[in-house]
Write a protein that holds these residues in place. Sequence first.
Motif, PDB file in Angstrom:
ATOM      1  N   UNK A   4       4.049  12.626   1.007  1.00 47.97           N
ATOM      2  CA  UNK A   4       3.119  11.515   0.768  1.00 47.97           C
ATOM      3  C   UNK A   4       3.238  11.060  -0.692  1.00 47.97           C
ATOM      4  N   UNK A   5       4.315  10.323  -0.947  1.00 47.51           N
ATOM      5  CA  UNK A   5       4.535   9.706  -2.256  1.00 47.51           C
ATOM      6  C   UNK A   5       5.222   8.370  -2.017  1.00 47.51           C
ATOM      7  N   UNK A   6       5.082   7.471  -2.955  1.00 46.67           N
ATOM      8  CA  UNK A   6       5.679   6.145  -2.793  1.00 46.67           C
ATOM      9  C   UNK A   6       7.209   6.218  -2.737  1.00 46.67           C
ATOM     10  N   UNK A   7       7.872   6.983  -3.608  1.00 45.49           N
ATOM     11  CA  UNK A   7       9.333   7.056  -3.500  1.00 45.49           C
ATOM     12  C   UNK A   7       9.805   7.646  -2.162  1.00 45.49           C
ATOM     13  N   UNK A   8       9.132   8.690  -1.677  1.00 39.90           N
ATOM     14  CA  UNK A   8       9.522   9.294  -0.405  1.00 39.90           C
ATOM     15  C   UNK A   8       9.268   8.339   0.752  1.00 39.90           C
ATOM     16  N   UNK A   9       8.170   7.622   0.694  1.00 40.24           N
ATOM     17  CA  UNK A   9       7.859   6.657   1.747  1.00 40.24           C
ATOM     18  C   UNK A   9       8.872   5.519   1.726  1.00 40.24           C
ATOM     19  N   UNK A  10       9.228   5.039   0.547  1.00 39.55           N
ATOM     20  CA  UNK A  10      10.224   3.972   0.452  1.00 39.55           C
ATOM     21  C   UNK A  10      11.548   4.424   1.056  1.00 39.55           C
ATOM     22  N   UNK A  11      11.964   5.642   0.759  1.00 39.92           N
ATOM     23  CA  UNK A  11      13.216   6.175   1.307  1.00 39.92           C
ATOM     24  C   UNK A  11      13.141   6.280   2.829  1.00 39.92           C
ATOM     25  N   UNK A  12      12.002   6.729   3.353  1.00 44.33           N
ATOM     26  CA  UNK A  12      11.837   6.835   4.807  1.00 44.33           C
ATOM     27  C   UNK A  12      11.875   5.459   5.468  1.00 44.33           C
ATOM     28  N   UNK A  13      11.237   4.489   4.836  1.00 45.82           N
ATOM     29  CA  UNK A  13      11.264   3.122   5.375  1.00 45.82           C
ATOM     30  C   UNK A  13      12.701   2.604   5.385  1.00 45.82           C
ATOM     31  N   UNK A  14      13.410   2.787   4.278  1.00 42.01           N
ATOM     32  CA  UNK A  14      14.796   2.321   4.197  1.00 42.01           C
ATOM     33  C   UNK A  14      15.664   2.962   5.277  1.00 42.01           C
ATOM     34  N   UNK A  15      15.434   4.233   5.550  1.00 43.35           N
ATOM     35  CA  UNK A  15      16.261   4.963   6.513  1.00 43.35           C
ATOM     36  C   UNK A  15      15.859   4.723   7.966  1.00 43.35           C
ATOM     37  N   UNK A  16      14.564   4.627   8.229  1.00 39.23           N
ATOM     38  CA  UNK A  16      14.104   4.644   9.620  1.00 39.23           C
ATOM     39  C   UNK A  16      13.372   3.394  10.090  1.00 39.23           C
ATOM     40  N   UNK A  17      12.966   2.536   9.163  1.00 33.26           N
ATOM     41  CA  UNK A  17      12.264   1.297   9.534  1.00 33.26           C
ATOM     42  C   UNK A  17      12.669   0.187   8.569  1.00 33.26           C
ATOM     43  N   UNK A  18      13.979  -0.097   8.483  1.00 36.29           N
ATOM     44  CA  UNK A  18      14.451  -1.049   7.484  1.00 36.29           C
ATOM     45  C   UNK A  18      13.871  -2.461   7.648  1.00 36.29           C
ATOM     46  N   UNK A  19      13.350  -2.770   8.812  1.00 28.37           N
ATOM     47  CA  UNK A  19      12.722  -4.073   9.016  1.00 28.37           C
ATOM     48  C   UNK A  19      11.480  -4.244   8.145  1.00 28.37           C
ATOM     49  N   UNK A  20      10.905  -3.144   7.647  1.00 23.85           N
ATOM     50  CA  UNK A  20       9.726  -3.200   6.780  1.00 23.85           C
ATOM     51  C   UNK A  20      10.071  -3.282   5.296  1.00 23.85           C
ATOM     52  N   UNK A  21      11.313  -2.995   4.958  1.00 20.66           N
ATOM     53  CA  UNK A  21      11.674  -2.797   3.550  1.00 20.66           C
ATOM     54  C   UNK A  21      11.429  -4.029   2.676  1.00 20.66           C
ATOM     55  N   UNK A  22      11.794  -5.200   3.128  1.00 21.96           N
ATOM     56  CA  UNK A  22      11.601  -6.401   2.304  1.00 21.96           C
ATOM     57  C   UNK A  22      10.121  -6.638   2.023  1.00 21.96           C
ATOM     58  N   UNK A  23       9.267  -6.472   3.032  1.00 22.10           N
ATOM     59  CA  UNK A  23       7.823  -6.644   2.825  1.00 22.10           C
ATOM     60  C   UNK A  23       7.259  -5.553   1.922  1.00 22.10           C
ATOM     61  N   UNK A  24       7.735  -4.317   2.100  1.00 23.34           N
ATOM     62  CA  UNK A  24       7.311  -3.207   1.245  1.00 23.34           C
ATOM     63  C   UNK A  24       7.639  -3.526  -0.214  1.00 23.34           C
ATOM     64  N   UNK A  25       8.881  -3.935  -0.466  1.00 31.56           N
ATOM     65  CA  UNK A  25       9.323  -4.237  -1.834  1.00 31.56           C
ATOM     66  C   UNK A  25       8.528  -5.405  -2.425  1.00 31.56           C
ATOM     67  N   UNK A  26       8.319  -6.455  -1.632  1.00 32.70           N
ATOM     68  CA  UNK A  26       7.569  -7.618  -2.131  1.00 32.70           C
ATOM     69  C   UNK A  26       6.126  -7.231  -2.446  1.00 32.70           C
ATOM     70  N   UNK A  27       5.519  -6.422  -1.582  1.00 34.10           N
ATOM     71  CA  UNK A  27       4.148  -5.992  -1.811  1.00 34.10           C
ATOM     72  C   UNK A  27       4.066  -5.080  -3.040  1.00 34.10           C
ATOM     73  N   UNK A  28       5.066  -4.223  -3.229  1.00 31.05           N
ATOM     74  CA  UNK A  28       5.141  -3.361  -4.413  1.00 31.05           C
ATOM     75  C   UNK A  28       5.164  -4.211  -5.690  1.00 31.05           C
ATOM     76  N   UNK A  29       6.037  -5.219  -5.697  1.00 30.90           N
ATOM     77  CA  UNK A  29       6.120  -6.086  -6.878  1.00 30.90           C
ATOM     78  C   UNK A  29       4.806  -6.816  -7.106  1.00 30.90           C
ATOM     79  N   UNK A  30       4.239  -7.369  -6.039  1.00 36.73           N
ATOM     80  CA  UNK A  30       3.016  -8.167  -6.148  1.00 36.73           C
ATOM     81  C   UNK A  30       1.814  -7.336  -6.592  1.00 36.73           C
TER      82      UNK A  30
END
Length: 101
Positions: A4-30
């Motif tokens: 349960x950390x942001x870097x680990x969650x980002x890695x899991x999203x990239x590996x297993x739910x890449x359809x979420x990655x662009x929204x995750x990254x945009x929300x992180x920046x915002x």
Amino acid sequence: MPERSIPALRAAIAAHAPQLLADFEANWRDKIADTYDIGAAPAFLARWWAEYALARDPGLDDHVRDLETRAAESADPDKAKALLEEAAQIHHRVSRLGPGE
């Protein structure tokens, strides 16, 4: 579920739910990177933890989206409320998953 950390969650999203990655990254920046508001990190992690938990179970994700869509389209306020309550219960349940679950 990952650690349960942001870097680990980002890695899991990239590996297993890449359809979420662009929204995750945009929300992180915002919410955090562009504002330097690290106080927003717990809410960010909670939101994306649940999003990822749903995305790893496409059937459950589809079910929740269907409940939300039917609620939005319902002309009956009681039915809409019941549909949203069911969706909220699922969101709450998946948000409580721990690492390794």
